[in-house]
Scaffold this active site. Structure first.
Site, PDB file in Angstrom:
ATOM      1  CG  HIS A   1     -48.071   6.384  40.012  1.00 32.58           C
ATOM      2  ND1 HIS A   1     -47.313   7.172  40.279  1.00 32.58           N
ATOM      3  CD2 HIS A   1     -47.525   5.180  40.396  1.00 32.58           C
ATOM      4  CE1 HIS A   1     -46.172   6.829  40.906  1.00 32.58           C
ATOM      5  NE2 HIS A   1     -46.168   5.440  40.778  1.00 32.58           N
TER       6      HIS A   1
ATOM      7  CG  HIS B   1     -36.989   7.046  41.528  1.00 32.16           C
ATOM      8  ND1 HIS B   1     -37.135   5.940  40.679  1.00 32.16           N
ATOM      9  CD2 HIS B   1     -38.209   7.447  41.999  1.00 32.16           C
ATOM     10  CE1 HIS B   1     -38.480   5.862  40.465  1.00 32.16           C
ATOM     11  NE2 HIS B   1     -39.120   6.667  41.256  1.00 32.16           N
TER      12      HIS B   1
ATOM     13  CE  LYS C   1     -42.699  10.930  47.026  1.00 29.60           C
ATOM     14  NZ  LYS C   1     -43.258   9.473  46.259  1.00 29.60           N
TER      15      LYS C   1
ATOM     16  CE1 TYR D   1     -43.268   4.557  39.779  1.00 25.71           C
ATOM     17  CE2 TYR D   1     -41.378   4.283  40.958  1.00 25.71           C
ATOM     18  CZ  TYR D   1     -42.315   4.832  40.770  1.00 25.71           C
ATOM     19  OH  TYR D   1     -43.140   5.743  41.491  1.00 25.71           O
TER      20      TYR D   1
ATOM     21  NE  ARG E   1     -42.579  11.464  42.346  1.00 21.95           N
ATOM     22  CZ  ARG E   1     -41.151  11.683  42.101  1.00 21.95           C
ATOM     23  NH1 ARG E   1     -40.729  12.696  41.340  1.00 21.95           N
ATOM     24  NH2 ARG E   1     -40.591  10.714  42.750  1.00 21.95           N
TER      25      ARG E   1
ATOM     26  NE  ARG F   1     -43.010   8.616  39.039  1.00 17.88           N
ATOM     27  CZ  ARG F   1     -41.822   9.198  38.839  1.00 17.88           C
ATOM     28  NH1 ARG F   1     -41.432  10.100  37.961  1.00 17.88           N
ATOM     29  NH2 ARG F   1     -40.921   9.028  39.993  1.00 17.88           N
TER      30      ARG F   1
END
Length: 199
Positions: free
Chosen positions: A146, A172, A61, A182, A23, A149
């Protein structure tokens, strides 16, 4: 970007993003201590964000965001250049501390850490400059950090990487996020995969 006098200084950061799937906030938060060139590992356990009163460092995150990313050969060459540049530059602010973290690898000309908005603006200006000079009909779309990524994840998935390994690399919690959000599949991708199996 690589051959542009103005924007080539961001080329190596772009390669690192494309080779790691980080990220942008994770890239901006990288410190010297997070990069193990000897063992070719990038340790991710925090991110640098813009808060209401300036830059802040937060944990990833989720717990799954804590991970060790292998440094690929291309990433290694770019990271080597970034670290050499970091060590050679004399900034009065180079050792600025943000929430207890210091030694940030990606710095502006004043020695302050770069953030997501900075890189977003760089990519917007690169695309604008390219589109002003390119042949009509060959313009680039808007590119965000992004999207790099996303590109990493899609390239890994299309190369046949084990989905659980890819989930780990992306940080994730749920593999369905990795596969559904993605990766994108085109009709041509389906044809190629069918030919691999059935000839």
């Amino acid at each position: 970007m690589q051959n542009d006098k103005t924007y080539r200084k961001y080329y190596d950061a772009t390669v690192i993003l494309l080779e790691t799937g980080l990220r942008i906030s994770e890239l901006c938060g990288l410190t010297i201590k997070d990069v193990d060139m000897e063992n070719r590992i990038i340790r991710v356990d925090h991110q640098l964000l813009k808060g209401p009163n300036g830059l802040i460092v937060e944990k990833t995150k989720t717990k799954c965001g804590i991970r060790n990313i292998p440094i690929t050969p291309k990433c290694y060459e770019s990271m080597k250049k970034v670290l050499a540049k970091y060590r050679s530059r004399k900034f009065k602010n180079r050792h600025v501390k943000v929430d207890g973290y210091r030694g940030f690898v990606f710095l502006n000309d004043s020695g302050n850490p770069l953030d997501r908005k900075y890189f977003s603006n760089v990519y917007m200006r690169v695309v604008d400059k390219y589109n002003r000079r390119c042949e009509e009909g060959k313009e680039l779309p808007r590119i965000s950090p992004h999207m790099l990524r996303h590109t990493f994840c899609t390239n890994c998935a299309m190369s046949g990487m084990n989905p659980k390994i890819l989930q780990y690399l992306m940080g994730h919690e749920d593999v369905s996020i990795t596969l559904n959000v993605y990766t994108s599949i085109s009709g041509n991708d389906v044809n190629v995969e069918m030919k691999k199996i059935f000839g």
